[in-house]
Design a protein around this motif. Structure first.
Motif, PDB file in Angstrom:
ATOM      1  N   GLU A 116     -11.927   2.209  26.800  1.00 43.86           N
ATOM      2  CA  GLU A 116     -12.465   2.898  27.855  1.00 43.86           C
ATOM      3  C   GLU A 116     -13.491   4.142  27.596  1.00 43.86           C
ATOM      4  OE1 GLU A 116      -9.995   5.144  30.954  1.00 43.86           O
ATOM      5  OE2 GLU A 116      -9.599   2.991  31.363  1.00 43.86           O
ATOM      6  N   ASN A 117     -14.850   4.316  28.093  1.00 45.52           N
ATOM      7  CA  ASN A 117     -15.810   5.234  28.009  1.00 45.52           C
ATOM      8  C   ASN A 117     -16.033   5.594  26.487  1.00 45.52           C
ATOM      9  OD1 ASN A 117     -16.033   5.724  30.999  1.00 45.52           O
ATOM     10  ND2 ASN A 117     -14.199   6.902  30.699  1.00 45.52           N
ATOM     11  N   HIS A 118     -15.962   4.506  25.673  1.00 42.93           N
ATOM     12  CA  HIS A 118     -16.566   4.577  24.321  1.00 42.93           C
ATOM     13  C   HIS A 118     -15.381   5.212  23.400  1.00 42.93           C
ATOM     14  CE1 HIS A 118     -20.468   2.931  25.389  1.00 42.93           C
ATOM     15  NE2 HIS A 118     -20.622   4.118  26.378  1.00 42.93           N
ATOM     16  N   LYS A 119     -13.924   5.158  23.988  1.00 45.81           N
ATOM     17  CA  LYS A 119     -12.958   5.458  23.176  1.00 45.81           C
ATOM     18  C   LYS A 119     -11.700   4.613  23.404  1.00 45.81           C
ATOM     19  CE  LYS A 119     -13.689   9.940  21.984  1.00 45.81           C
ATOM     20  NZ  LYS A 119     -13.487  10.994  20.908  1.00 45.81           N
ATOM     21  N   ILE A 120     -11.087   4.292  22.307  1.00 46.32           N
ATOM     22  CA  ILE A 120      -9.714   3.610  22.252  1.00 46.32           C
ATOM     23  C   ILE A 120      -8.721   4.034  22.980  1.00 46.32           C
ATOM     24  CG2 ILE A 120      -8.155   2.343  20.989  1.00 46.32           C
ATOM     25  CD1 ILE A 120     -10.450   2.144  18.428  1.00 46.32           C
ATOM     26  N   VAL A 121      -8.146   3.431  24.189  1.00 43.19           N
ATOM     27  CA  VAL A 121      -7.384   3.925  24.884  1.00 43.19           C
ATOM     28  C   VAL A 121      -5.879   3.510  24.902  1.00 43.19           C
ATOM     29  CG1 VAL A 121      -8.960   5.084  26.552  1.00 43.19           C
ATOM     30  CG2 VAL A 121      -7.871   2.679  26.859  1.00 43.19           C
ATOM     31  N   GLU A 122      -5.617   2.057  24.221  1.00 39.58           N
ATOM     32  CA  GLU A 122      -4.489   1.295  24.459  1.00 39.58           C
ATOM     33  C   GLU A 122      -4.610   0.420  23.270  1.00 39.58           C
ATOM     34  OE1 GLU A 122      -1.701  -0.431  27.760  1.00 39.58           O
ATOM     35  OE2 GLU A 122      -3.863  -0.381  28.016  1.00 39.58           O
ATOM     36  N   HIS A 123      -3.240   0.247  22.347  1.00 39.59           N
ATOM     37  CA  HIS A 123      -3.299  -0.799  21.379  1.00 39.59           C
ATOM     38  C   HIS A 123      -1.834  -1.757  21.501  1.00 39.59           C
ATOM     39  CE1 HIS A 123      -1.499  -1.582  17.480  1.00 39.59           C
ATOM     40  NE2 HIS A 123      -2.739  -1.994  17.200  1.00 39.59           N
ATOM     41  N   TRP A 124      -2.219  -2.958  21.082  1.00 41.26           N
ATOM     42  CA  TRP A 124      -1.097  -3.855  20.916  1.00 41.26           C
ATOM     43  C   TRP A 124      -1.372  -4.603  19.614  1.00 41.26           C
ATOM     44  CZ3 TRP A 124      -4.146  -3.516  25.193  1.00 41.26           C
ATOM     45  CH2 TRP A 124      -3.638  -3.134  26.317  1.00 41.26           C
ATOM     46  N   ASP A 125      -0.220  -4.996  18.916  1.00 46.01           N
ATOM     47  CA  ASP A 125      -0.540  -5.844  17.761  1.00 46.01           C
ATOM     48  C   ASP A 125       0.394  -6.979  17.439  1.00 46.01           C
ATOM     49  OD1 ASP A 125       1.610  -4.653  16.924  1.00 46.01           O
ATOM     50  OD2 ASP A 125       0.709  -3.320  15.753  1.00 46.01           O
ATOM     51  N   VAL A 126      -0.174  -8.059  16.863  1.00 52.97           N
ATOM     52  CA  VAL A 126       0.751  -9.192  16.581  1.00 52.97           C
ATOM     53  C   VAL A 126       0.644  -9.220  14.938  1.00 52.97           C
ATOM     54  CG1 VAL A 126       0.968 -11.800  16.668  1.00 52.97           C
ATOM     55  CG2 VAL A 126       0.258 -10.399  18.677  1.00 52.97           C
ATOM     56  N   ILE A 127       1.924  -9.214  14.171  1.00 49.74           N
ATOM     57  CA  ILE A 127       1.938  -9.102  12.988  1.00 49.74           C
ATOM     58  C   ILE A 127       2.961  -9.984  12.215  1.00 49.74           C
ATOM     59  CG2 ILE A 127       2.504  -7.599  10.851  1.00 49.74           C
ATOM     60  CD1 ILE A 127       2.147  -4.976  12.750  1.00 49.74           C
ATOM     61  N   GLU A 128       2.279 -10.906  11.434  1.00 51.38           N
ATOM     62  CA  GLU A 128       3.112 -11.749  10.479  1.00 51.38           C
ATOM     63  C   GLU A 128       3.230 -11.334   9.173  1.00 51.38           C
ATOM     64  OE1 GLU A 128       3.633 -16.579   9.645  1.00 51.38           O
ATOM     65  OE2 GLU A 128       1.767 -15.814  10.785  1.00 51.38           O
ATOM     66  N   ARG A 129       4.520 -10.901   8.835  1.00 50.30           N
ATOM     67  CA  ARG A 129       4.760 -10.312   7.584  1.00 50.30           C
ATOM     68  C   ARG A 129       5.151 -11.220   6.353  1.00 50.30           C
ATOM     69  NH1 ARG A 129       6.237  -6.576  11.346  1.00 50.30           N
ATOM     70  NH2 ARG A 129       5.302  -4.470  10.989  1.00 50.30           N
ATOM     71  N   GLY A 130       4.715 -10.979   5.092  1.00 52.97           N
ATOM     72  CA  GLY A 130       5.016 -11.578   3.875  1.00 52.97           C
ATOM     73  C   GLY A 130       4.441 -13.049   4.032  1.00 52.97           C
ATOM     74  N   VAL A 131       3.345 -13.203   4.465  1.00 55.30           N
ATOM     75  CA  VAL A 131       2.597 -14.653   4.309  1.00 55.30           C
ATOM     76  C   VAL A 131       2.453 -15.409   3.250  1.00 55.30           C
ATOM     77  CG1 VAL A 131       1.749 -14.161   6.759  1.00 55.30           C
ATOM     78  CG2 VAL A 131       0.175 -13.858   4.682  1.00 55.30           C
ATOM     79  N   GLU A 132       2.501 -14.428   1.929  1.00 50.66           N
ATOM     80  CA  GLU A 132       2.272 -14.775   0.575  1.00 50.66           C
ATOM     81  C   GLU A 132       3.486 -15.677   0.273  1.00 50.66           C
ATOM     82  OE1 GLU A 132       4.685 -11.352   0.209  1.00 50.66           O
ATOM     83  OE2 GLU A 132       3.208 -11.840   1.313  1.00 50.66           O
ATOM     84  N   LYS A 133       4.468 -15.771   0.886  1.00 51.55           N
ATOM     85  CA  LYS A 133       5.705 -16.483   0.634  1.00 51.55           C
ATOM     86  C   LYS A 133       5.621 -17.945   1.422  1.00 51.55           C
ATOM     87  CE  LYS A 133       8.305 -12.465  -0.352  1.00 51.55           C
ATOM     88  NZ  LYS A 133       9.547 -11.802   0.286  1.00 51.55           N
ATOM     89  N   ILE A 134       4.791 -18.163   2.269  1.00 50.42           N
ATOM     90  CA  ILE A 134       4.820 -19.063   3.311  1.00 50.42           C
ATOM     91  C   ILE A 134       4.421 -20.456   2.547  1.00 50.42           C
ATOM     92  CG2 ILE A 134       3.503 -20.148   5.258  1.00 50.42           C
ATOM     93  CD1 ILE A 134       3.580 -17.476   6.534  1.00 50.42           C
ATOM     94  N   GLN A 135       5.076 -21.521   2.775  1.00 51.21           N
ATOM     95  CA  GLN A 135       4.601 -22.891   2.339  1.00 51.21           C
ATOM     96  C   GLN A 135       4.205 -23.675   3.362  1.00 51.21           C
ATOM     97  OE1 GLN A 135       4.946 -23.830  -0.977  1.00 51.21           O
ATOM     98  NE2 GLN A 135       5.514 -21.788  -1.462  1.00 51.21           N
ATOM     99  N   SER A 136       2.963 -23.811   3.505  1.00 51.96           N
ATOM    100  CA  SER A 136       2.405 -24.575   4.585  1.00 51.96           C
ATOM    101  C   SER A 136       2.485 -25.989   4.742  1.00 51.96           C
ATOM    102  CB  SER A 136       0.761 -24.247   4.585  1.00 51.96           C
ATOM    103  OG  SER A 136       0.138 -24.865   5.491  1.00 51.96           O
ATOM    104  N   LEU A 137       2.607 -26.442   5.695  1.00 54.66           N
ATOM    105  CA  LEU A 137       2.551 -28.024   5.936  1.00 54.66           C
ATOM    106  C   LEU A 137       1.540 -28.479   6.057  1.00 54.66           C
ATOM    107  CD1 LEU A 137       5.738 -28.289   8.375  1.00 54.66           C
ATOM    108  CD2 LEU A 137       5.749 -28.352   5.881  1.00 54.66           C
ATOM    109  N   ASN A 138       0.222 -27.757   6.036  1.00 53.25           N
ATOM    110  CA  ASN A 138      -0.932 -28.384   6.107  1.00 53.25           C
ATOM    111  C   ASN A 138      -2.045 -27.872   4.896  1.00 53.25           C
ATOM    112  OD1 ASN A 138      -2.564 -25.847   7.166  1.00 53.25           O
ATOM    113  ND2 ASN A 138      -1.115 -26.323   8.976  1.00 53.25           N
TER     114      ASN A 138
END
Length: 121
Positions: A94-116
């Motif tokens: 808003e007005n060239h400033k950050i006024v609000e924040h949300w985040d989505v974090i997935e931790r430890g992804v180096e350990k994930i065994q992907s199915l694809n």
């Protein structure tokens, strides 16, 4: 400057370069925080980020987009201990400033065994 450019500069200065003193240039004093592990307000973010920098994070921006007053930044955060986080930070500007924040974090992804074979980033 567009909202997208503002957040990109903020990331470059603060997250990538570790220039904590630049935070007031980008973030309002009564900044609204939605991460439950960080208190609301600019000073609380500065204190959190000072401690977070001790983990020696390295950031790699994967994607950055914006729509109206919202900016979304998807990035890879690798810590000195080798752990990797997949993160999407969402900012309202808003007005060239950050006024609000949300985040989505997935931790430890180096350990994930992907199915694809598509990769996680």
């Amino acid at each position: 400057m567009t909202n997208k450019e503002l957040v990109k500069q903020f990331y470059q200065h603060v997250f990538i370069n570790g220039e904590i003193d630049k935070i007031p240039e980008y973030v309002i004093e009564d900044y609204i925080q939605h991460n439950p592990k960080v208190k609301t307000g600019r000073e609380a973010f500065i204190n959190f980020f000072k401690n977070f920098l001790q983990l020696k994070p390295k950031f790699e921006i994967i994607n950055l987009c914006s729509e109206g007053d919202m900016v979304y930044i998807f990035h890879k955060c690798t810590l000195a201990d080798g752990s990797i986080n997949k993160v999407c930070d969402i900012f309202r500007v808003e007005n060239h400033k950050i006024v609000e924040h949300w985040d989505v974090i997935e931790r430890g992804v180096e350990k994930i065994q992907s199915l694809n074979n598509n990769g996680i980033f």
